[in-house]
Design a protein around this motif. Structure first.
Motif, PDB file in Angstrom:
ATOM      1  N   ARG A 127       0.505  -1.128   0.118  1.00 48.27           N
ATOM      2  CA  ARG A 127      -0.157  -0.018   0.048  1.00 48.27           C
ATOM      3  C   ARG A 127       0.724   1.129   0.073  1.00 48.27           C
ATOM      4  O   ARG A 127       0.475   2.372  -0.739  1.00 48.27           O
ATOM      5  CB  ARG A 127      -0.838  -0.032   1.249  1.00 48.27           C
ATOM      6  CG  ARG A 127      -2.050   1.071   1.331  1.00 48.27           C
ATOM      7  CD  ARG A 127      -2.595   1.116   2.434  1.00 48.27           C
ATOM      8  NE  ARG A 127      -1.759   2.082   3.522  1.00 48.27           N
ATOM      9  CZ  ARG A 127      -2.223   2.087   4.677  1.00 48.27           C
ATOM     10  NH1 ARG A 127      -3.504   1.197   5.288  1.00 48.27           N
ATOM     11  NH2 ARG A 127      -1.604   2.635   5.557  1.00 48.27           N
ATOM     12  N   LYS A 128       1.938   1.243   0.795  1.00 48.71           N
ATOM     13  CA  LYS A 128       2.727   2.356   0.974  1.00 48.71           C
ATOM     14  C   LYS A 128       3.413   2.564  -0.456  1.00 48.71           C
ATOM     15  O   LYS A 128       3.765   3.737  -0.864  1.00 48.71           O
ATOM     16  CB  LYS A 128       3.756   2.166   2.096  1.00 48.71           C
ATOM     17  CG  LYS A 128       3.192   2.291   3.348  1.00 48.71           C
ATOM     18  CD  LYS A 128       3.132   3.601   3.774  1.00 48.71           C
ATOM     19  CE  LYS A 128       4.164   4.428   4.115  1.00 48.71           C
ATOM     20  NZ  LYS A 128       3.631   5.637   4.761  1.00 48.71           N
ATOM     21  N   ARG A 129       3.754   1.360  -1.103  1.00 45.65           N
ATOM     22  CA  ARG A 129       4.558   1.561  -2.286  1.00 45.65           C
ATOM     23  C   ARG A 129       3.743   2.067  -3.335  1.00 45.65           C
ATOM     24  O   ARG A 129       4.079   3.057  -4.186  1.00 45.65           O
ATOM     25  CB  ARG A 129       5.334   0.004  -2.638  1.00 45.65           C
ATOM     26  CG  ARG A 129       5.873   0.164  -4.188  1.00 45.65           C
ATOM     27  CD  ARG A 129       6.445  -1.183  -4.516  1.00 45.65           C
ATOM     28  NE  ARG A 129       7.625  -1.633  -3.613  1.00 45.65           N
ATOM     29  CZ  ARG A 129       7.167  -2.859  -2.900  1.00 45.65           C
ATOM     30  NH1 ARG A 129       5.912  -3.336  -2.888  1.00 45.65           N
ATOM     31  NH2 ARG A 129       8.243  -3.129  -1.915  1.00 45.65           N
ATOM     32  N   SER A 130       2.471   1.621  -3.480  1.00 43.35           N
ATOM     33  CA  SER A 130       1.431   2.119  -4.260  1.00 43.35           C
ATOM     34  C   SER A 130       1.152   3.670  -4.014  1.00 43.35           C
ATOM     35  O   SER A 130       1.064   4.691  -5.093  1.00 43.35           O
ATOM     36  CB  SER A 130       0.098   1.243  -4.299  1.00 43.35           C
ATOM     37  OG  SER A 130       0.169  -0.085  -4.472  1.00 43.35           O
ATOM     38  N   ALA A 131       1.085   3.957  -2.820  1.00 51.99           N
ATOM     39  CA  ALA A 131       0.838   5.377  -2.500  1.00 51.99           C
ATOM     40  C   ALA A 131       2.008   6.364  -2.941  1.00 51.99           C
ATOM     41  O   ALA A 131       2.119   7.404  -3.504  1.00 51.99           O
ATOM     42  CB  ALA A 131       0.835   5.379  -1.004  1.00 51.99           C
TER      43      ALA A 131
END
Length: 822
Positions: A127-131
């Motif tokens: 999720r952090k990578r996508s964000a």
């Protein structure tokens, strides 16, 4: 709850740990792991058995957070102050393999008497990578939009601004930053901004059409009221078949359109020049080529009238224009008839007209207000109005070779027009130059043909032998017709001279000398001219003398002579004359020697009895005069006078003969000094006559100083002697340039009795007198001696006079003598 777990007393906790999807880790107050569920094993890579009892800080907490973890636990245990309990935080965690992951963490206390901390952990790495990727993408998009050369406006389905950039604000003169437009309603923007466009209502209508159609639009041009040109793209945005908004993209293409227009004009110009050049190459017709060029020039510049002309010059160097193409400016029936029937070129010679400014200044002339421009002059009555004029000089290098003139372009002319037409002017210059070169080449070919014919005629008619000799082949390559004619050979024999040595006709002694010279010349690299005299045998067998001159005509690649050109003239008569002159010179030398011997005899043998007559006559007069009768005394006086005249005659005769026989060498002589000495010697006579001698500056020259003294004494003395009765003599001596190099003129004038013009030559003869002995003294030898002195110096002496008006003697004499000082 497993039997070995310190939390086995907590009912239901084991089941919760087993079924939980998130990782659950329980820690005691010592910071050690006391529970580790299966989800935690999967997330961190540790087995439950491996991690139970291990310090949490040494296993799951990253190195840079361990001190903070330990300090927080210690603070809570001591004070009860908690920063993370009951909160959801995002932090990094350490896996068994040493890699870091992003986790979402929630920590709570477990109920019971013993203090335990339970952490719920969820992996949020993806999720952090996508964000982060989304944030990067959004930043890139924002940066891209902000830096786009185009203006961008993104509207949502309700026509609210979702995104725009500064370029859009600049294009449409929006006075706020792009960020302030986010969320603004664009439904009325067309009406608000329509006045920026050249056709406002059409702009508004077109926007409505595009939005209603919801079809992509590409590269649609919009013209603004200020002259700019924009290009518009429209892209509708659909998501899962639902209309979600649209994107407007605007680009300022004003410069591009101007460039395209300029390129099109350049293309048209180049096409016109190419066609004109090809036309000229096809037929070299200057009028036809310039006619096509003028049509193109008028079309390219949107001008009504024009001309193309060549600059020529009158005999006195004044420029004028000869037109090779001109538009009709007929303004009535008469001028139209003239224009229709005239097929030649007009000539513009009035330098006061507007085109004359181009001729005299050799610079472009722009006249956008001819009516008030003093350079334009006046037009004939009913002449079409001249609204604008542009005159352009046409140069080939620095030489003005032509003029182009155009008129009545809407809006007038400017420097940009001049710059645009430079290739056109260069083409005109090249065509004029090519035309002139072709004309000059044709004239040169014609002149060369005539010259060849002329030279051929000269060679065949010249009274000399002309031939071309090959040093390597040792034969003549060419021999003119005069060889046969001058030596009286037949024409057939003349043809046989070519191909063999002309030296075969030469005297053997002369031939050997010539062959030696040819051998020497063959090895020389110098430019030499060989001259010699030889004898050639005529058809009659007689030998005739020829003066020959050879010069190198062609050399080989080593610089050695291959061919020589020779010419020879018949000097037989000259040689015979030289022999006769030599004989005459010998005879003259013998005669001069006899004259010198006579002079010697005269100076001694003639003077000796004369001196006795004078001596005894003097004694008779002094001692016996009283014994003589009156007649006897008269006879005695006459005898003594005759003896005295005889003495003067002998002296003058000796002086005349010694002009050449006893002459002194030529040296530098200052005539001013000699003239002053002569006047000083004649001072008594000047005083006696009451006259005056005026000496003006005289030159320095190379001469015999004694003879120059004698010459001036004779001329000045005569001027004083032949004075008019009762009139004091006025004598002037001066010098002037002779009008030819190396010569000067000396003048002696007087106001004496003069003489008749028919005696101008007679007075220079020996013993010539125009008056009796009783009137003026002298023997008549003075002017004869003067002439001989002047002639010895290579000069001439002349006299002009009118009776009673004095005389003028003019001497023209060289300033420098050959062999001076010898």
């Amino acid at each position: 709850m497993k039997p070995d777990s310190p939390l086995s007393s907590l009912t239901g906790l084991q089941t919760l740990l087993e079924i939980a999807l998130d990782a659950v880790v329980v820690m005691d107050t010592q910071g050690k792991v006391v529970e580790f569920n299966p989800a935690a094993e999967t997330l961190f890579g540790y087995t439950r058995a491996e991690i139970l009892g291990q310090p949490l800080a040494e296993t799951l907490v990253p190195h840079d957070l361990r001190d903070a973890h330990k300090a927080g636990l210690k603070r809570y245990l001591a004070t009860g102050e908690a920063h993370v309990l009951g909160k959801r935080i995002e932090i990094s965690a350490l896996k068994r393999d040493g890699s870091l992951i992003d986790i979402e963490l929630a920590i709570d206390r477990l109920p019971g008497e013993t203090l335990y901390f339970m952490a719920y952990i969820r992996d949020i790495t993806e999720r952090k990578r996508s964000a982060r990727a989304l944030e990067t993408s959004e930043n890139r998009l924002a940066t891209l939009v902000a830096n786009l050369y185009a203006g961008v406006l993104l509207e949502d389905e309700n026509r609210k601004v979702a995104l725009t950039n500064q370029k859009f604000c600049d294009l449409f003169q929006v006075p706020v930053a792009p960020e302030q437009l986010i969320g603004q309603d664009c439904s009325q923007s067309g009406e608000q901004s329509k006045e920026l466009f050249a056709t406002p209502e059409q702009f508004v209508t077109r926007v409505g059409e595009i939005l209603a159609a919801q079809e992509p639009v590409r590269e649609e041009e919009l013209r603004l009221a200020d002259g700019r040109i924009l290009e518009r793209d429209y892209l509708p945005i659909f998501y899962e078949a639902n209309y979600r908004g649209h994107l407007w993209v605007y680009r300022d293409i004003t410069e591009r359109k101007q460039t395209e227009k300029a390129l099109q004009k350049e293309k048209e110009l180049m096409a016109a020049l190419s066609m004109a050049s090809q036309q000229f190459l096809d037929n070299a017709d200057l009028e036809g080529t310039f006619g096509g060029l003028l049509k193109s020039l008028l079309s390219l510049t949107k001008s009504d009238y024009g001309f193309l002309g060549e600059v020529l010059y009158t005999l006195d160097g004044k420029p004028y224009v000869k037109t090779h193409a001109i538009t009709s400016v007929a303004w009535n029936d008469a001028t139209q008839a003239l224009s229709d029937t005239y097929t030649g070129s007009f000539e513009f010679r009035n330098l006061e007209a507007i085109f004359g400014e181009v001729l005299t200044t050799e610079k472009p002339v722009i006249a956008n207000d001819p009516t008030n421009d003093p350079r334009c002059g006046s037009l004939p009555p009913n002449h079409p109005p001249l609204e604008h004029f542009l005159g352009l000089p046409v140069f080939r290098g620095t030489e003005l070779v032509g003029i182009a003139g155009i008129a009545n372009r809407p809006g007038g002319y400017d420097e940009a027009t001049i710059a645009y037409l430079q290739p056109f002017l260069s083409a005109c210059a090249n065509i004029i130059s090519a035309y002139r070169d072709d004309a000059a080449r044709a004239e040169a070919v014609r002149m060369l043909s005539e010259a060849n014919h002329f030279v051929s005629r000269i060679n065949d008619t010249a009274p000399m032998l002309i031939y071309l000799y090959d040093l390597n082949q040792r034969r003549d390559l060419y021999a003119n017709r005069s060889i046969a004619e001058m030596l009286n050979y037949s024409p057939e024999t003349r043809a046989s001279f070519v191909g063999r040595e002309l030296a075969s006709l030469m005297h053997p002694e002369d031939r050997r000398m010539l062959q030696r010279e040819f051998r020497r010349l063959r090895s020389s690299t110098l430019d030499e001219t060989l001259e010699f005299e030889c004898r050639l045998q005529a058809a009659s067998g007689a030998w005739r003398w020829y003066h020959s001159r050879y010069t190198v005509f062609q050399r080989n690649h080593h610089g050695r002579p291959d061919q020589i050109l020779g010419a020879a003239v018949d000097v037989t008569e000259r040689k015979e004359a030289e022999e006769a002159l030599q004989s005459l010179t010998s005879e003259l030398q013998r005669s001069n020697k006899a004259l010198q011997e006579f002079a010697s005899i005269a100076s001694h043998d003639l003077k000796e009895p004369l001196r006795k007559i004078q001596a005894f006559g003097g004694r008779l007069k002094s001692k016996e005069a009283q014994n003589l009768s009156t007649d006897g005394q008269d006879y005695l006086a006459r005898m003594l006078s005759a003896a005295e005249r005889m003495q003067v005659l002998i002296d003058d005769l000796l002086a005349y003969s010694r002009v050449t026989s006893k002459a002194q060498p030529f040296v530098a002589v200052n005539l001013n000094n000699i003239a002053y000495d002569v006047v000083s010697d004649l001072e008594a006579r000047v005083l006696q006559s009451g006259g005056r001698v005026r000496l003006e500056p005289l030159p320095e020259l190379e001469a015999d100083p004694l003879q120059m003294r004698q010459l001036l004494q004779n001329l000045i003395g005569n001027a004083l002697k032949f004075a008019r009765p009762g009139v004091a003599p006025e004598v002037v001596v001066w010098a002037e340039s002779a009008g030819k190099p190396g010569f000067t003129k000396i003048f002696v004038s007087d106001n004496g009795i003069g003489f008749a013009p028919e005696y101008t030559e007679r007075i220079f003869e020996v013993f010539e007198r125009l008056h009796g002995h009783g009137t003026y003294e002298g023997t008549g030898m003075g002017l004869a001696i003067s002439r001989r002195i002047v002639e010895r110096h290579g000069g001439t002496i002349q006299a002009t006079s009118t009776p009673g008006e004095g005389a003028l003697f003019t001497i023209e004499i060289p300033l420098f003598q050959k062999g001076a000082g010898a």
